[in-house]
Write a protein that holds these residues in place. Sequence first.
Motif, PDB file in Angstrom:
ATOM      1  N   MET A   1       0.770  -1.348   0.092  1.00  0.00           N
ATOM      2  CA  MET A   1       0.266  -0.108  -0.052  1.00  0.00           C
ATOM      3  C   MET A   1       0.881   1.377   0.000  1.00  0.00           C
ATOM      4  O   MET A   1       1.723   1.347   0.903  1.00  0.00           O
ATOM      5  CB  MET A   1      -0.967   0.051   1.241  1.00  0.00           C
ATOM      6  N   SER A   2       0.538   2.123  -0.955  1.00  0.00           N
ATOM      7  CA  SER A   2       1.481   3.310  -1.001  1.00  0.00           C
ATOM      8  C   SER A   2       1.160   4.216   0.221  1.00  0.00           C
ATOM      9  O   SER A   2       0.178   3.895   0.870  1.00  0.00           O
ATOM     10  CB  SER A   2       1.111   4.076  -2.314  1.00  0.00           C
ATOM     11  N   ASP A   3       1.868   5.353   0.374  1.00  0.00           N
ATOM     12  CA  ASP A   3       1.657   6.173   1.472  1.00  0.00           C
ATOM     13  C   ASP A   3       0.556   7.177   1.250  1.00  0.00           C
ATOM     14  O   ASP A   3       0.192   7.862   2.488  1.00  0.00           O
ATOM     15  CB  ASP A   3       3.065   7.063   1.600  1.00  0.00           C
ATOM     16  N   ASP A   4       0.201   7.168   0.017  1.00  0.00           N
ATOM     17  CA  ASP A   4      -0.973   8.225  -0.067  1.00  0.00           C
ATOM     18  C   ASP A   4      -2.293   7.537  -0.202  1.00  0.00           C
ATOM     19  O   ASP A   4      -3.366   7.932  -0.450  1.00  0.00           O
ATOM     20  CB  ASP A   4      -0.882   9.093  -1.288  1.00  0.00           C
ATOM     21  N   THR A   5      -2.480   5.939   0.107  1.00  0.00           N
ATOM     22  CA  THR A   5      -3.401   5.232  -0.007  1.00  0.00           C
ATOM     23  C   THR A   5      -4.341   5.457   1.263  1.00  0.00           C
ATOM     24  O   THR A   5      -3.697   5.371   2.311  1.00  0.00           O
ATOM     25  CB  THR A   5      -3.206   3.692  -0.190  1.00  0.00           C
ATOM     26  N   PHE A   6      -5.675   5.840   1.198  1.00  0.00           N
ATOM     27  CA  PHE A   6      -6.389   5.921   2.297  1.00  0.00           C
ATOM     28  C   PHE A   6      -6.891   4.579   2.967  1.00  0.00           C
ATOM     29  O   PHE A   6      -7.545   3.683   2.450  1.00  0.00           O
ATOM     30  CB  PHE A   6      -7.886   6.602   2.056  1.00  0.00           C
ATOM     31  N   ASP A   7      -6.383   4.321   4.088  1.00  0.00           N
ATOM     32  CA  ASP A   7      -6.714   3.124   4.780  1.00  0.00           C
ATOM     33  C   ASP A   7      -7.884   3.358   5.795  1.00  0.00           C
ATOM     34  O   ASP A   7      -8.046   3.630   6.808  1.00  0.00           O
ATOM     35  CB  ASP A   7      -5.465   3.018   6.207  1.00  0.00           C
ATOM     36  N   ALA A   8      -9.146   3.030   5.052  1.00  0.00           N
ATOM     37  CA  ALA A   8     -10.355   3.329   5.419  1.00  0.00           C
ATOM     38  C   ALA A   8     -10.589   2.320   6.765  1.00  0.00           C
ATOM     39  O   ALA A   8     -11.167   2.802   7.676  1.00  0.00           O
ATOM     40  CB  ALA A   8     -11.338   2.923   4.530  1.00  0.00           C
ATOM     41  N   ARG A   9     -10.005   0.982   6.635  1.00  0.00           N
ATOM     42  CA  ARG A   9     -10.536   0.258   7.669  1.00  0.00           C
ATOM     43  C   ARG A   9     -10.016   0.588   9.296  1.00  0.00           C
ATOM     44  O   ARG A   9     -10.147   0.294   9.917  1.00  0.00           O
ATOM     45  CB  ARG A   9     -10.019  -1.301   7.146  1.00  0.00           C
ATOM     46  N   GLY A  10      -8.471   0.998   8.843  1.00  0.00           N
ATOM     47  CA  GLY A  10      -7.816   1.389   9.952  1.00  0.00           C
ATOM     48  C   GLY A  10      -8.574   2.461  10.718  1.00  0.00           C
ATOM     49  O   GLY A  10      -8.489   2.725  11.969  1.00  0.00           O
ATOM     50  N   VAL A  11      -8.905   3.523   9.889  1.00  0.00           N
ATOM     51  CA  VAL A  11      -9.730   4.805  10.427  1.00  0.00           C
ATOM     52  C   VAL A  11     -10.872   4.278  11.142  1.00  0.00           C
ATOM     53  O   VAL A  11     -11.299   5.013  12.198  1.00  0.00           O
ATOM     54  CB  VAL A  11      -9.907   5.981   9.311  1.00  0.00           C
ATOM     55  N   ARG A 508     -13.443  13.891  14.183  1.00  0.00           N
ATOM     56  CA  ARG A 508     -12.152  13.964  14.561  1.00  0.00           C
ATOM     57  C   ARG A 508     -11.156  12.868  14.128  1.00  0.00           C
ATOM     58  O   ARG A 508      -9.942  12.809  13.923  1.00  0.00           O
ATOM     59  CB  ARG A 508     -12.050  13.735  16.502  1.00  0.00           C
ATOM     60  N   LEU A 509     -11.774  11.616  14.085  1.00  0.00           N
ATOM     61  CA  LEU A 509     -11.127  10.466  13.376  1.00  0.00           C
ATOM     62  C   LEU A 509     -10.552  10.615  11.995  1.00  0.00           C
ATOM     63  O   LEU A 509      -9.534  10.683  11.458  1.00  0.00           O
ATOM     64  CB  LEU A 509     -11.791   9.299  13.560  1.00  0.00           C
ATOM     65  N   LEU A 510     -11.630  11.204  11.233  1.00  0.00           N
ATOM     66  CA  LEU A 510     -11.469  11.656   9.862  1.00  0.00           C
ATOM     67  C   LEU A 510     -10.321  12.632   9.823  1.00  0.00           C
ATOM     68  O   LEU A 510      -9.345  12.837   8.947  1.00  0.00           O
ATOM     69  CB  LEU A 510     -12.790  11.850   9.144  1.00  0.00           C
ATOM     70  N   GLY A 511     -10.731  13.701  10.567  1.00  0.00           N
ATOM     71  CA  GLY A 511      -9.739  14.962  10.522  1.00  0.00           C
ATOM     72  C   GLY A 511      -8.378  14.743  10.956  1.00  0.00           C
ATOM     73  O   GLY A 511      -7.355  14.955  10.370  1.00  0.00           O
ATOM     74  N   LYS A 512      -8.169  13.760  11.888  1.00  0.00           N
ATOM     75  CA  LYS A 512      -6.794  13.123  12.337  1.00  0.00           C
ATOM     76  C   LYS A 512      -6.053  12.573  11.018  1.00  0.00           C
ATOM     77  O   LYS A 512      -4.902  12.831  10.864  1.00  0.00           O
ATOM     78  CB  LYS A 512      -7.001  12.311  13.456  1.00  0.00           C
ATOM     79  N   HIS A 513      -6.909  11.935  10.336  1.00  0.00           N
ATOM     80  CA  HIS A 513      -6.317  11.078   9.095  1.00  0.00           C
ATOM     81  C   HIS A 513      -5.986  11.886   8.294  1.00  0.00           C
ATOM     82  O   HIS A 513      -4.679  11.800   7.901  1.00  0.00           O
ATOM     83  CB  HIS A 513      -7.209   9.820   9.030  1.00  0.00           C
ATOM     84  N   LEU A 514      -7.003  12.709   7.801  1.00  0.00           N
ATOM     85  CA  LEU A 514      -6.504  13.644   6.749  1.00  0.00           C
ATOM     86  C   LEU A 514      -5.487  14.678   6.951  1.00  0.00           C
ATOM     87  O   LEU A 514      -4.668  14.842   6.196  1.00  0.00           O
ATOM     88  CB  LEU A 514      -7.704  14.569   6.438  1.00  0.00           C
ATOM     89  N   ALA A 515      -5.240  15.001   8.386  1.00  0.00           N
ATOM     90  CA  ALA A 515      -4.333  16.130   8.765  1.00  0.00           C
ATOM     91  C   ALA A 515      -2.875  15.202   8.751  1.00  0.00           C
ATOM     92  O   ALA A 515      -2.069  15.930   8.321  1.00  0.00           O
ATOM     93  CB  ALA A 515      -4.446  16.437  10.157  1.00  0.00           C
ATOM     94  N   ALA A 516      -2.909  14.145   8.693  1.00  0.00           N
ATOM     95  CA  ALA A 516      -1.652  13.317   8.865  1.00  0.00           C
ATOM     96  C   ALA A 516      -1.134  13.134   7.268  1.00  0.00           C
ATOM     97  O   ALA A 516      -0.024  12.955   7.232  1.00  0.00           O
ATOM     98  CB  ALA A 516      -1.743  12.059   9.396  1.00  0.00           C
TER      99      ALA A 516
END
Length: 516
Positions: A1-11, A508-516
């Motif tokens: 998985m590349s660095d810019d792939t969105f890890d939906a299950r993890g979030v 908060r969860l989605l924002g944290k992932h997008l901010a990262a």
Amino acid sequence: MSDDTFDARGVLAGLSPAELVAVSVAVEESLAGAPWGALSEDGLLDLLESRERARRTGVGVDAALLVEISDRGACQRAGYSTVHQLLTQGLRIGEGESRRRRVVAASIGRFTAMTGERLDPKFPATAAAVADGAIGETHVSVIEEVMDKIPSAVDPAERAKAEAMLADAARTLNPGGVLMVGNRILAHLDPDGTLTDDQDRAEQAKFRLCAQDRQLMTAVQARMTPQLRAEFEVVFTGWAAPGMNNPDDPDSPYSAADQPGLDPAVLAAAAERDDRLLGRRQHDALLALLAWANAQFSFAKPDSLRNQIVVTVTDEDLARHAGIAWTTTGTRIPVSDLVTIAANAVPYLAVFAKATGQPLYLGRAHRLASRAQRLTLFARDRGCTAPGCTRPFAQCEMHHMPDWQHGGPTDADHLGGACGTHNRWNGTQPGDWESTVLTDGPDKGRVGWRPAGRAGPWIVNPLFHPDKLRTGPDLPAEDRSPPPTVNHRLGDTDPPGAEPDSESRVERLLGKHLAA
């Protein structure tokens, strides 16, 4: 998985079902305004396939949700006694769609046994295919339809094998192709039809009148047993013979062709004038037969309106032979046809002026409504008064407001039409409803319902009075008719186990992932 792939299950890991649904809603709303033009053609096709897979996986989710609601009787929290009522009335889903969803849930859902253990799905291979996102609810409906036609005498192991074959075929074929495979399986399991017994045929038998269309015509869905077909053929031999029961020929003989005293020359002459096709002749034969049968039993139950043709129509429409009349069975009849019926039968023709008629009062002297009261209430209600109910007046009981056991009088302004299920709705417990005849407002004189203990507005059933439905952008919100069905309890409190700030937690969860 590349660095810019969105890890939906993890979030999404660790979120409650309510939070996951909140995420799903937020995603759908965001997709509505997504920049589709930035994608390539291949990207669009990939997304279409992914969306369909997600949609099909959601079928399994919906089935699991309906199973949980059914097992726990949660529909009563919304004021409905069955899942069917919850879907058709609470969520305003059509009858056909409600049935499809319940069939899918029954086919792939894991219900709870009396001992508390989770049962395997009725069709395990089909359930697995849905979970993989490989097949959708239409596939499941076709598989259920084919499996329902397998004779009960077929070995259970063969039935399981057939279901697995259908599910495997559905992974690569559309529903039409699955049906073709199913027909071949049925032909293999019972090639000469000897395994099909009377019980199998009885379970498949049906004769259903569909809803009237814009031209007031009605289609019929039928699957007749051999016995019913034989009876039809006997009737049609005489009643649908050329020249018989022709409504366009005043000299056409009526009733059966072998009736005593029927002149063969008269029938032969009528047959020469008859240009109707077979389908029309059989239609006219059924019409004549049913009119004859109704005439024989019109007075079998003098206190009931169910076995008679009872019609309500305004005197204005009757005078000009135009407009639409309503029968107690819910059928809409052109006034021109009504005049024909009245001329050739002895129905109760209840003609009411547009002005409100005088209510009839019996007080506490009688519990059962009189014929005159039933006619009055039919003219007012036309059918069940419960929100969203489609039962016609012929299938209604006389509903007291308040209930008879609580001192309710048998007076026309304290009565209303209600089918058997809704006649027992009244109560003070969760899941019960209260009702009254409204004394003011735009719906004055009609029956209003609302969940017991709620201070919300009274809701009337507009389905039998579409001409009185008040809608439109120019109408003030407080004057508009409320929706015919409202789920008053779903969504007004936080779901059990959900945190009060679940939406902010998701953000908060989605924002944290997008901010990262």
